[in-house]
Design a protein around this motif. Structure first.
Motif, PDB file in Angstrom:
ATOM      1  N   MET A 187     100.583  59.164  74.319  1.00 47.98           N
ATOM      2  CA  MET A 187      99.709  59.483  73.470  1.00 47.98           C
ATOM      3  C   MET A 187      99.218  60.874  73.665  1.00 47.98           C
ATOM      4  SD  MET A 187      97.408  56.100  73.536  1.00 47.98           S
ATOM      5  CE  MET A 187      98.268  54.696  73.141  1.00 47.98           C
ATOM      6  N   HIS A 247     106.889  51.083  74.074  1.00 45.86           N
ATOM      7  CA  HIS A 247     105.780  50.273  74.114  1.00 45.86           C
ATOM      8  C   HIS A 247     105.807  48.674  73.773  1.00 45.86           C
ATOM      9  CE1 HIS A 247     103.050  53.745  72.877  1.00 45.86           C
ATOM     10  NE2 HIS A 247     103.439  53.770  74.133  1.00 45.86           N
ATOM     11  N   SER A 287      87.670  50.086  72.861  1.00 44.88           N
ATOM     12  CA  SER A 287      86.921  50.036  71.366  1.00 44.88           C
ATOM     13  C   SER A 287      87.465  49.256  70.116  1.00 44.88           C
ATOM     14  CB  SER A 287      86.940  51.606  71.145  1.00 44.88           C
ATOM     15  OG  SER A 287      86.636  51.672  69.576  1.00 44.88           O
ATOM     16  N   TRP A 304      87.493  46.961  66.384  1.00 43.97           N
ATOM     17  CA  TRP A 304      87.016  47.045  64.939  1.00 43.97           C
ATOM     18  C   TRP A 304      85.702  46.249  64.868  1.00 43.97           C
ATOM     19  CZ3 TRP A 304      91.876  46.747  66.606  1.00 43.97           C
ATOM     20  CH2 TRP A 304      92.940  47.558  66.201  1.00 43.97           C
ATOM     21  N   GLN A 317     102.541  44.128  68.893  1.00 42.95           N
ATOM     22  CA  GLN A 317     103.620  44.363  69.745  1.00 42.95           C
ATOM     23  C   GLN A 317     105.001  43.654  69.560  1.00 42.95           C
ATOM     24  OE1 GLN A 317     102.648  45.825  72.596  1.00 42.95           O
ATOM     25  NE2 GLN A 317     104.432  45.331  73.369  1.00 42.95           N
ATOM     26  N   ALA A 356      87.352  56.734  66.705  1.00 43.21           N
ATOM     27  CA  ALA A 356      86.709  55.647  67.389  1.00 43.21           C
ATOM     28  C   ALA A 356      87.459  55.110  68.539  1.00 43.21           C
ATOM     29  CB  ALA A 356      86.453  54.498  66.484  1.00 43.21           C
ATOM     30  N   GLY A 357      88.820  55.526  68.806  1.00 43.34           N
ATOM     31  CA  GLY A 357      89.380  54.661  69.705  1.00 43.34           C
ATOM     32  C   GLY A 357      90.342  53.626  69.418  1.00 43.34           C
ATOM     33  N   HIS A 358      90.186  53.296  68.006  1.00 47.27           N
ATOM     34  CA  HIS A 358      91.153  51.959  67.601  1.00 47.27           C
ATOM     35  C   HIS A 358      92.658  52.580  67.539  1.00 47.27           C
ATOM     36  CE1 HIS A 358      87.293  50.833  65.355  1.00 47.27           C
ATOM     37  NE2 HIS A 358      87.116  50.727  66.412  1.00 47.27           N
ATOM     38  N   GLU A 383      94.221  54.381  69.516  1.00 46.09           N
ATOM     39  CA  GLU A 383      94.955  54.478  70.974  1.00 46.09           C
ATOM     40  C   GLU A 383      95.282  52.908  71.213  1.00 46.09           C
ATOM     41  OE1 GLU A 383      92.517  55.844  74.009  1.00 46.09           O
ATOM     42  OE2 GLU A 383      93.545  54.589  75.524  1.00 46.09           O
ATOM     43  N   VAL A 384      94.419  51.902  70.606  1.00 50.93           N
ATOM     44  CA  VAL A 384      94.830  50.510  70.982  1.00 50.93           C
ATOM     45  C   VAL A 384      96.246  50.110  70.076  1.00 50.93           C
ATOM     46  CG1 VAL A 384      94.104  48.158  70.542  1.00 50.93           C
ATOM     47  CG2 VAL A 384      92.422  49.882  71.423  1.00 50.93           C
ATOM     48  N   VAL A 385      96.106  50.616  68.796  1.00 51.28           N
ATOM     49  CA  VAL A 385      97.513  50.193  68.077  1.00 51.28           C
ATOM     50  C   VAL A 385      98.775  50.884  68.400  1.00 51.28           C
ATOM     51  CG1 VAL A 385      98.224  50.424  65.537  1.00 51.28           C
ATOM     52  CG2 VAL A 385      95.824  49.798  65.970  1.00 51.28           C
ATOM     53  N   LEU A 386      98.484  52.182  68.768  1.00 52.37           N
ATOM     54  CA  LEU A 386      99.691  52.816  69.234  1.00 52.37           C
ATOM     55  C   LEU A 386     100.328  52.481  70.377  1.00 52.37           C
ATOM     56  CD1 LEU A 386      99.138  56.445  68.276  1.00 52.37           C
ATOM     57  CD2 LEU A 386     100.247  54.633  66.802  1.00 52.37           C
ATOM     58  N   ALA A 387      99.394  51.878  71.478  1.00 52.84           N
ATOM     59  CA  ALA A 387     100.056  51.264  72.610  1.00 52.84           C
ATOM     60  C   ALA A 387     100.985  49.897  72.309  1.00 52.84           C
ATOM     61  CB  ALA A 387      98.787  50.808  73.381  1.00 52.84           C
ATOM     62  N   THR A 388     100.836  49.583  70.938  1.00 54.62           N
ATOM     63  CA  THR A 388     102.023  48.494  70.714  1.00 54.62           C
ATOM     64  C   THR A 388     103.070  49.071  70.253  1.00 54.62           C
ATOM     65  OG1 THR A 388     101.244  48.254  68.443  1.00 54.62           O
ATOM     66  CG2 THR A 388      99.982  47.093  69.910  1.00 54.62           C
ATOM     67  N   THR A 405     104.045  50.079  67.608  1.00 48.92           N
ATOM     68  CA  THR A 405     103.868  50.791  66.149  1.00 48.92           C
ATOM     69  C   THR A 405     103.939  52.037  66.231  1.00 48.92           C
ATOM     70  OG1 THR A 405     101.910  49.079  65.745  1.00 48.92           O
ATOM     71  CG2 THR A 405     102.195  51.069  64.328  1.00 48.92           C
TER      72      THR A 405
END
Lengths: 309, 530
Positions: A53, A76, A87, A89, A105, B372-374, B376-381, B383
């Motif tokens: 990231m 990943h 965080s 939705w 995933q 919002a940090g969302h 980060e959560v998605v890209l850790a998968t 995707t």
């Protein structure tokens, strides 16, 4: 033994500020690795680099044998991540988020997902905006633990959990180790890492300053002991490993290394021990003692400065 | 009471610091629009006869009255010039004040900022008080600046003051509506949604009231937007009516305060209902659609309603100009149908720029999700970055295309009914579809900035406003041609007037692909930033 994570000489700068300054870190396959450091020492930055990231400004990095920046998505597929500040939705429910992340995933174990909901006592029909920090963390934990990943990156995963759920979490981590998975567990609580980790690395100001088995790092830790005795014995400060002896009336307070524990106990028992309290060593004390100054808390080191809105 | 207001001043200062750029920009934008319209009106309606003609036509056209209201003094230049502003822009101003109020109340609670501040010495009612000080203050400043702008534009002083104060009073009324909604709704988004529904409903009330014969009926008097029109700036200047919205604002404050006492920080009186325990949509695409669908549906409804209304006006266009000279001009231009086409083309161009607003707001999910940090959560998968960005970008582009398709069909149906000519549907739809590429270019600008300067993504709004302003007022300001040509809207063929070639449309598509592509390059090479 092959390494799941290898970082050497990694540098990451935000503007002129070096968040990581030549960081070396290796995590071997099948181990639970504690990643310890005070707030703002660069733990989260390290994890974000390992996830692709952030882009490093120097050094080399391998995650599961791949370049995490170039092959992020491939990496990943085999890892699961729980961010430190989860965080979600706000208008999706916890159950929706867990399923969505599982799908992104590339699959999750339905039975394990339901079992984890039970273990962590999470209501999946509630909207994420009504969740507390602990409950948001549970959502991310369940989503991660229900996947079939090889490598789990957990950033201060228990900071919002109550003690009961924390124990449940520890049980899950032990389960992962028994299954041969690899876990990198960042924390600023020494006792947590102590309870779970095979090896630990300690980071300070963007550098790993100690790395090894916990037993090897034992020499770094001191327990604080306060004892009430009938008569205060002489020569406590001459026992090897005993430091900072303070006497107040019949009360003795000392700092003691593991090596000095047994002789100290003998001495205070002989002196007519009436009550005894001991406190496990804390990371902060460790830093204070071994690196001179208290670990500075530079607020923006771990995360980048957020814009004021 | 005093204790519950402790800290208000500190919050006001904090809010002013946070809004120091946006607030003045909005005020200037409103005033500038008012000025430009006022300054242009003298040339548009040079004599009393032209004014009376135009005003009478407007007053006798039902859909015009429904949309904009009545002109109460047909000979008044100000009343005619500002007719669109007295209802339509007043509603826009109300939305602005709602957003400002919610931003400093519920939104601050959601982000946890208020919780942080509340642990210090802060009274329970200080956040409401501070938000209202800001939005009331902004309303009054905006009203007075607009008054000055209108006077500068050459309109009478008294009428301009009545108009500006009307805006200020309406802003105050809807700020208080928002303060109440902030206590009831379960999130800041739904608080804004509730307030906007109130604005829309009261807008409809006054439409019903204005259409009544003899109008305005009691319905107009049930609506704060109706009140603003009943001030009748430039057409009698009824100052006493200004008291109504101010009184509403003042009455609603204790309501908001009382409601606040009955709820906890961060929750509304209306609690969230439990939702589904699972996700049954596609992955990253399903997420992008889920995040945009509600706003999209609201837009779709609005576009269809306005489209049909505008389309049904088509039959009355050639009645607008009834003098012999004008009729002769119409014949020279190719008859009444040419005039109707010109009208339809102009209205569709306006709808095209409005839909571009949707495009920009939808594409802004790229940034809001990242901040919002969302993300980060998605890209850790598994995707990829490209896939994630494409999901939001494509959803915005497709949304724009669908909205313009709906625009074309609904304007076309309205026109077909009004003109008794079913062939209108197809040609008007084609005209609306021709607007898609320009809206895509503006949407792509969001991705471009997001890719390279993520924290400035909101600047895409500035581009959009600049493009619209160039189109509306460029000629008026004597802007050089090359500057005007920067706006993609300048290159969209004005169908169904002519049979302009397809070349500019193709070029606009190419430009949006290039602009978006450069954005991708940046996005793929930069850090995630919060």
């Amino acid at each position: 033994m092959d390494n799941v994570l290898e970082m050497s000489g990694v540098v990451k700068r935000f503007g002129s500020f070096a968040a990581l300054d030549g960081l070396d870190l290796t995590v071997a396959r099948g181990e639970v690795h504690g990643f310890l450091g005070p707030n703002g020492s660069g733990k989260t930055t390290t994890l974000r680099l390992a996830l692709g990231m952030l882009r490093s400004n120097g050094g080399s990095m391998r995650v599961l044998g791949l370049d995490p920046w170039r092959d992020a998505a491939k990496v990943h597929r085999q890892l699961a991540y729980v961010p430190g500040d989860v965080s979600l939705w706000p208008n999706l429910t916890g159950g929706q988020v867990i399923d969505l992340l599982g799908r992104l995933q590339g699959g999750q174990d339905r039975t394990r997902r339901d079992a984890l909901l039970e273990i962590f006592d999470l209501d999946p029909t509630k909207k994420a905006r009504s969740y507390s920090k602990g409950n948001r963390q549970k959502v991310a934990l369940i989503a991660a633990l229900a996947t079939d990943a090889e490598f789990f990156l957990l950033d201060e995963p228990t900071s919002g959990l109550d003690p009961l759920k924390e124990e449940a979490f520890r049980e899950c981590v032990r389960q992962l180790r028994d299954d041969g998975r690899t876990v990198l567990l960042s924390s600023h609580i020494l006792s947590e890492a102590e309870a779970l980790s095979d090896r630990v690395s300690i980071i300070r100001d963007g550098k790993v300053v100690e790395s090894g088995r916990l037993s090897e790092l034992r020499h770094l830790t001191r327990t604080s002991i306060t004892a009430d005795v009938t008569t205060v014995p002489d020569g406590l400060d001459r026992i090897p490993g005993v430091h900072d002896v303070v006497v107040q009336g019949n009360r003795v307070s000392v700092q003691v290394e593991p090596v000095g524990l047994a002789p100290l106990m003998e001495a205070v028992t002989a002196a007519g021990l009436e009550s005894l309290t001991s406190q496990p060593p804390t990371l902060e004390e460790l830093f204070l003692r071994h690196y001179g100054a208290p670990a500075e808390s530079s607020p923006d080191a771990g995360s980048q400065p957020s814009e004021g809105r | 009471m005093r204790e519950s207001l402790v800290g208000t001043f500190t919050l006001v200062r904090l809010a002013l610091r946070r809004d120091r750029v946006l607030l003045p920009l909005w005020i200037i934008a409103f005033a500038l629009m008012a000025y430009s319209t006022a300054a242009a009106s003298g040339d548009l309606f040079p004599n009393e006869q032209a004014r009376i003609e135009a005003a009478t036509t407007l007053n006798s056209t039902a859909s015009m009255v429904a949309l904009f209201g009545r002109i109460y003094d047909p000979s008044s230049l100000g009343a005619l010039a500002m007719i669109k502003y007295s209802a339509f822009m007043t509603a826009a101003l109300a939305v602005l004040m709602v957003v400002i109020t919610i931003r400093h109340t519920r939104q601050d609670e959601e982000t946890g900022r208020l919780e942080l501040l509340s642990s210090g010495r802060l009274g329970r009612n200080a956040p409401i008080a501070a938000a209202l000080v800001i939005s009331f203050g902004a309303s009054i400043v905006l009203g007075l600046v607009t008054t000055a702008a209108l006077i500068g534009g050459g309109l009478p002083v008294a009428g301009s003051l009545a108009f500006g104060l009307g805006w200020a009073a309406t802003g105050i009324a809807f700020s208080s509506v928002a303060a109440v909604a902030a206590q009831i709704a379960s999130s800041s988004r739904s608080a804004i949604g509730m307030s906007v529904i109130v604005i829309a409903v009261t807008y409809a009330f006054r439409a019903v009231g204005d259409l009544a014969d003899p109008g305005p009926s009691v319905w107009s008097w049930l609506s704060p937007i109706g009140w603003n029109q009943q001030v009748r700036a430039y057409a009698g200047d009824r100052w006493a009516v200004l008291l109504l919205p101010v009184a509403l604002g003042v009455v609603l404050i204790p309501v908001a305060v009382a409601l606040r006492a009955h709820r906890d920080l961060g929750t509304g009186l209306r609690q969230d209902r439990p939702g589904p325990a699972g996700w049954n949509r596609a992955g990253v695409w399903g997420l992008a659609v889920r995040l945009q669908e509600r706003v999209f549906l609201a837009w779709a409804v609005a576009v269809v309603v306005f489209g049909v209304l505008i389309g049904s006006l088509a039959g009355t266009v050639s009645d607008f100009l009834t003098s012999p000279n004008a009729q002769e001009l119409i014949q020279k231009l190719g008859g009444a149908s040419a005039l109707t086409d010109a009208f339809l083309a102009a209205e569709i161009a306006i709808m095209g720029t409005l839909v571009a607003v949707y495009g920009v707001s939808a594409a802004n999910h790229l940034r809001s999700e990242e901040a919002a940090g969302h993300t980060e959560v998605v890209l850790a998968t598994s995707t990829t970055r490209t896939m994630w960005a494409t999901s939001h970008y494509a959803a915005a582009l497709i949304g724009v295309a669908l909205l313009l398709l709906l625009t074309g069909v609904s304007v076309g149906v309205g026109a077909a009914v009004a003109l008794h000519d079913s062939s209108q549907i197809a040609r008007v739809t084609v005209a609306a579809l021709a607007q898609i590429p320009a809206a895509w270019v503006v949407t792509s600008v969001v991705l471009l900035i997001f890719g390279w300067l993520p924290r400035l993504t909101y600047a895409a709004w500035g581009f959009l406003v600049a493009f619209i302003a160039l189109g509306e007022f460029g000629v008026l300001w004597n802007a050089p041609q090359w500057l005007m040509d920067l706006s993609p809207f300048q290159h969209t063929p004005l169908l169904p007037v002519g049979t302009s070639g397809i070349t500019p449309v193709v070029w606009l598509v190419v430009v949006s692909v290039v602009v978006g592509g450069i954005g991708y390059l940046g996005w793929r090479h930069r850090d995630l930033t919060s």
